[in-house]
Design an enzyme around this catalytic site. Sequence first.
Site, short mmCIF file in Angstrom:
data_model
loop_
_atom_site.label_atom_id
_atom_site.label_comp_id
_atom_site.label_asym_id
_atom_site.label_seq_id
_atom_site.Cartn_x
_atom_site.Cartn_y
_atom_site.Cartn_z
N LYS A 83 14.89 5.75 -19.56
CA LYS A 83 14.03 6.77 -18.63
C LYS A 83 14.58 8.29 -19.10
O LYS A 83 16.02 8.47 -19.33
CB LYS A 83 14.09 6.76 -17.24
CG LYS A 83 13.00 7.42 -16.73
CD LYS A 83 11.85 6.47 -16.66
CE LYS A 83 10.84 7.29 -15.68
NZ LYS A 83 9.63 6.55 -15.60
N GLY A 92 -4.56 5.81 -0.66
CA GLY A 92 -4.46 6.71 -1.88
C GLY A 92 -5.38 6.33 -2.82
O GLY A 92 -5.70 5.42 -3.51
N GLY A 131 -6.38 8.27 -6.00
CA GLY A 131 -5.73 9.06 -6.91
C GLY A 131 -6.45 8.08 -8.06
O GLY A 131 -7.41 7.20 -8.23
P1 NAD Z 1 -2.25 10.07 -8.26
O1 NAD Z 1 -1.57 11.31 -8.11
O2 NAD Z 1 -3.54 10.11 -9.21
O3 NAD Z 1 -2.85 9.48 -6.83
C1 NAD Z 1 -2.19 9.59 -5.80
C2 NAD Z 1 -3.20 9.74 -4.43
O4 NAD Z 1 -2.38 9.53 -3.24
C3 NAD Z 1 -3.62 10.99 -4.38
O5 NAD Z 1 -4.93 11.21 -4.31
C4 NAD Z 1 -2.82 11.72 -3.17
O6 NAD Z 1 -3.66 12.65 -2.47
C5 NAD Z 1 -2.93 10.36 -2.42
N1 NAD Z 1 -1.73 10.37 -1.38
C6 NAD Z 1 -0.45 11.12 -1.26
N2 NAD Z 1 0.28 11.04 -0.34
C7 NAD Z 1 -0.64 10.23 0.47
C8 NAD Z 1 -0.42 9.63 1.86
N3 NAD Z 1 0.49 9.82 2.63
N4 NAD Z 1 -1.49 8.61 2.39
C9 NAD Z 1 -2.56 8.48 1.47
N5 NAD Z 1 -2.77 8.93 0.20
C10 NAD Z 1 -2.06 9.85 -0.17
O7 NAD Z 1 -1.42 8.79 -8.63
P2 NAD Z 1 -1.77 7.41 -9.55
O8 NAD Z 1 -1.47 7.78 -11.19
O9 NAD Z 1 -2.95 7.11 -8.76
O10 NAD Z 1 -0.54 6.73 -8.94
C11 NAD Z 1 -0.67 6.06 -7.34
C12 NAD Z 1 0.76 5.31 -7.49
O11 NAD Z 1 0.83 4.32 -8.47
C13 NAD Z 1 1.99 6.06 -7.59
O12 NAD Z 1 3.01 5.51 -6.51
C14 NAD Z 1 2.33 5.91 -8.92
O13 NAD Z 1 3.78 6.03 -8.99
C15 NAD Z 1 2.18 4.47 -9.02
N6 NAD Z 1 1.97 4.25 -10.52
C16 NAD Z 1 1.02 4.69 -11.18
C17 NAD Z 1 0.72 4.38 -12.52
C18 NAD Z 1 -0.42 4.84 -13.32
O14 NAD Z 1 -0.70 4.29 -14.60
N7 NAD Z 1 -0.88 5.84 -12.92
C19 NAD Z 1 1.45 3.23 -13.11
C20 NAD Z 1 2.35 2.56 -12.45
C21 NAD Z 1 2.61 3.15 -11.04
#
Ligand code: NAD
Length: 354
Positions: free
Chosen positions: A90, A188, A190
């Site tokens: 990392k 969540g 996202g």
């Molecule tokens: P993102 O930023 O696109 O979405 C996160 C969402 O969570 C947002 O819509 C935000 O408004 C919402 N959010 C934040 N705080 C919140 C709360 N307290 N309650 C409810 N919703 C809340 O992120 P993402 O890429 O969709 O990733 C989501 C999770 O998955 C993260 O923890 C990330 O580390 C993990 N992750 C993502 C990937 C990837 O490929 N994007 C891979 C492995 C792990």
Amino acid sequence: MNALTPTVSTAVVFDHPEFSEHEDVIFAHDAATGLFAIIAVHDTRLGPALGGCRMWPYDHAGDALTDALRLSRGMTYKNAVAGLPLGGGKAVIIADPKKHKTPGLMEAFGLHVDRLGGAYITAEDVGISPEDMEAVARSTEHVRGTRETGLGDPSPYTALGVFAGIQAAARHVYGSEDLGGRTVSVQGLGSVGFGLAGHLHKAGAKLIVSDIDAPAVVRAIDAFDAIAVDPAEAHMAPVDIFAPCALGAGLNSRTIPRISAKIVAGAANNQLQTEADGARLKERGILYAPDYVINAGGVISIALAKPGSGDNTVRHQTLAIGETLTEIFRRADSEDRSPEKIADEIAEERLAAA
Ligand code: NAD
């Protein structure tokens, strides 16, 4: 000295609580571009250390070191359990992505990656975009997630892997992976949560959705005929499956007693606040899909994408997350241990055998 200049009180690496036999820890600096970065190569027994580069305005260089050490070790375990021929590493760049990021700074970072001769392969993480990786690629070939090397946004593959993991968990708990009529609380919405909700809706599940971003909730209600709940109460919803897809540490001594689902399986990283929380879930008879196993679809897409050859291999390996979880769940049952302990053990076995 500006707020981003690391202080000289950087913790001693070998005595650091997150130091875990890391192979290399590089402190990278470039005066001309203002680069201050740490690259941690945790373990290369299975292959070159792949792990994203995070840009964050850390207040203290010690916090950046903590992240680099902890996250690189996490990548070793994630890549090992995902069956990738890769180790874990990392990088963290101490800077505010909105203020300090320049192509020159990213190129300077790439030069430091290049000096490691391929022991570390970098990619996107928080604060870093595919365009930034294009700049890194001008200095080194040890990079993924660019237009040339990648499939683009890894989130759809993360969502697909989480969906496969939820099916595996349902098979284990209910004897069938059919999600028709099952209720799922997706916390969540996202990139990953919304994509996951789409898979679940298509499979006939009923959705309870939550997000602190109101428009995202409205979109999910419209697209999936979902019901909204307060994000702070997502874990309490009367559902079969709780899928945390927002932030980490959501599974803790306060929330676990109030979870009504029989399965917790979602994308968020570091879902368990402490080690004791895995045991708490087990005591309550809740099946937990270890986060770094179920959310590996993204890293699989970054690692295995081959330019011009489609995504069949990536999809196949991502769907295999379901089989890996089935093995973990069975072993956890037969040894009367919690699934995240078994996942760690599988990673350690693969590393020892390498
Ligand atoms: P993102 O930023 O696109 O979405 C996160 C969402 O969570 C947002 O819509 C935000 O408004 C919402 N959010 C934040 N705080 C919140 C709360 N307290 N309650 C409810 N919703 C809340 O992120 P993402 O890429 O969709 O990733 C989501 C999770 O998955 C993260 O923890 C990330 O580390 C993990 N992750 C993502 C990937 C990837 O490929 N994007 C891979 C492995 C792990």
